[in-house]
Design an enzyme around this catalytic site. Sequence first.
Site, PDB file in Angstrom:
ATOM      1  N   ASP A   1       0.815  -1.226   0.000  1.00 51.50           N
ATOM      2  CA  ASP A   1       0.000   0.000   0.000  1.00 51.50           C
ATOM      3  C   ASP A   1       0.847   1.275   0.000  1.00 51.50           C
ATOM      4  O   ASP A   1       0.657   2.157   0.841  1.00 51.50           O
ATOM      5  CB  ASP A   1      -0.935   0.018   1.220  1.00 51.50           C
ATOM      6  CG  ASP A   1      -1.760  -1.243   1.335  1.00 51.50           C
ATOM      7  OD1 ASP A   1      -2.235  -1.730   0.294  1.00 51.50           O
ATOM      8  OD2 ASP A   1      -1.941  -1.736   2.454  1.00 51.50           O
TER       9      ASP A   1
ATOM     10  N   GLU B   1     -11.364   0.700  -3.339  1.00 49.91           N
ATOM     11  CA  GLU B   1     -10.647   1.235  -2.177  1.00 49.91           C
ATOM     12  C   GLU B   1      -9.402   1.975  -2.637  1.00 49.91           C
ATOM     13  O   GLU B   1      -9.162   2.144  -3.829  1.00 49.91           O
ATOM     14  CB  GLU B   1     -10.276   0.088  -1.226  1.00 49.91           C
ATOM     15  CG  GLU B   1      -9.431  -0.984  -1.882  1.00 49.91           C
ATOM     16  CD  GLU B   1      -9.328  -2.268  -1.077  1.00 49.91           C
ATOM     17  OE1 GLU B   1     -10.154  -2.469  -0.155  1.00 49.91           O
ATOM     18  OE2 GLU B   1      -8.428  -3.071  -1.375  1.00 49.91           O
TER      19      GLU B   1
END
Length: 505
Positions: free
Chosen positions: A32, A187
Amino acid sequence: MKKLLILLFAATMLSATAQQLRNPVIPGYHPDPSVCRVGNDYYLVNSSFQYFPGVPIFHSTDLVNWQQIGNVLDRESQLPLKGASSWLGIYAPTIRYHEGTFYMITTNVGNGGNFMVTAKDPKGPWSEPIWLEQQGIDPSLWFENGKCYMVSNPDNTIMLCEIDPTTGRQLTESKALWRGTGGRYPEGPHLYKKDGYYYLLISEGGTELAHRLTIARSKKIDGPYEANPANPLLTNCSMAGQGMQIQGTGHGDFVQAVDGSWWVVFLAYRSYNGSYHHIGRETCLAPVEWGRKQWPVVNGGNPIDTLMQVAGIVALEPRVKKTTEHDWLHIQNPIAANYQRVGEGFRLGASESSLTDNKQPTFLGRRQESACFEVETEIDADKMGFGCKAGLTAYQINDGHMDISVEKYTTGTVCVVADYRVKSLQGQHMEQVAQGSKVRLRIASDGKTYRFSFSTDGHHYQTLMEHDCLLLSTEVVGGFTGAVLGMYAEGTGTADFSYFKYTEK
């Protein structure tokens, strides 16, 4: 003929300026990624889940060579991790810079929700948490005209609101922007503004094989947003990418380089032993072509490989393998009294909790960053407390780890024990050694197999256990992290570890 000469000249110039980009640029469990540029410097952060300290922060001047300069969340008051496993804890952080201040916004799943911290220096110290009202994971920030906007994904919808960046108070109602293109788990939203358009970059498909980046844009920040007709922007789950070692590409963040070029950092994993990955989701890099009022194109529309010819970058420098203070990790919040430096090594106080119990176990480790490695330590059994078990672990999650340890019983008997826990599967191998021994423990891997060995003379090693690496893969034991290699102690008393040596092969 003239046209042919021009094409040949162009090809020659490209080959002269292109460098070989090796992905990942930050190996090991570093998922991420989010990046921002301040002048000539780039700063990048990653998720950290159940580990403490949290949110490693890196610095680079070329987007290729990264050095960790600290951890954003280094105090328990910033990072409560009670009960966290690699399904919980710190998800997808975003780093941004605005008018002299760095902002890091993230989610502590299971212990508080969305919050942000600030700092004047990216090395820290960072502030105490500023808690936020809009929930949903993977929050991000956008600053414009004196306003601060936040996006996240409650109810599988990318939502926007304005917040006060000082107090965290929500100033406007949350408004739906986009649900993506139909892939599951929309997301990882990030907003950018270019050529009069607001661009909304998100991830879809889940952070596994079908992971991808998609994008939409609007003339107004609150929409309506129009999807890129060429979505997905990036995925290796395709005919062209299915044969690559790199898979699961997604969750990215754009950055414009000093020379005006555009790049994207994103996560991906390297497959081993077929469609398995155990090292974790790693940070990768790719070029982006982004013409005026055009949709961005990642890597010319081609899939991502471990080696790519890319113009406009510097060569990857040889990596430093030595473990530094920034590399050390604990599982959940450490009990400080259980950790003490002793010369080049450590004295660890045994915890009542085992690694499997997952209640603040005594653990000190580092990420596995290469498929082929060797990690070694030495334990003085004579100095161990009775009832203490201490050693090395290859750890993926509390019910997915393999260990080799020295165990000292109340009778004085000393044994070397190799055991494993893979979900409901358990096993153990044991060998008694002489009392007073200094025992060297070693975990090694060739990328296919973990091998657990010991030595009592420092020269001859006996292998107690071997297991396939895929048993610690995400596909088998689950979680969102990667293999971490460390020292642990459980039971009673203390154990002295003379050193901790990690070497990549």
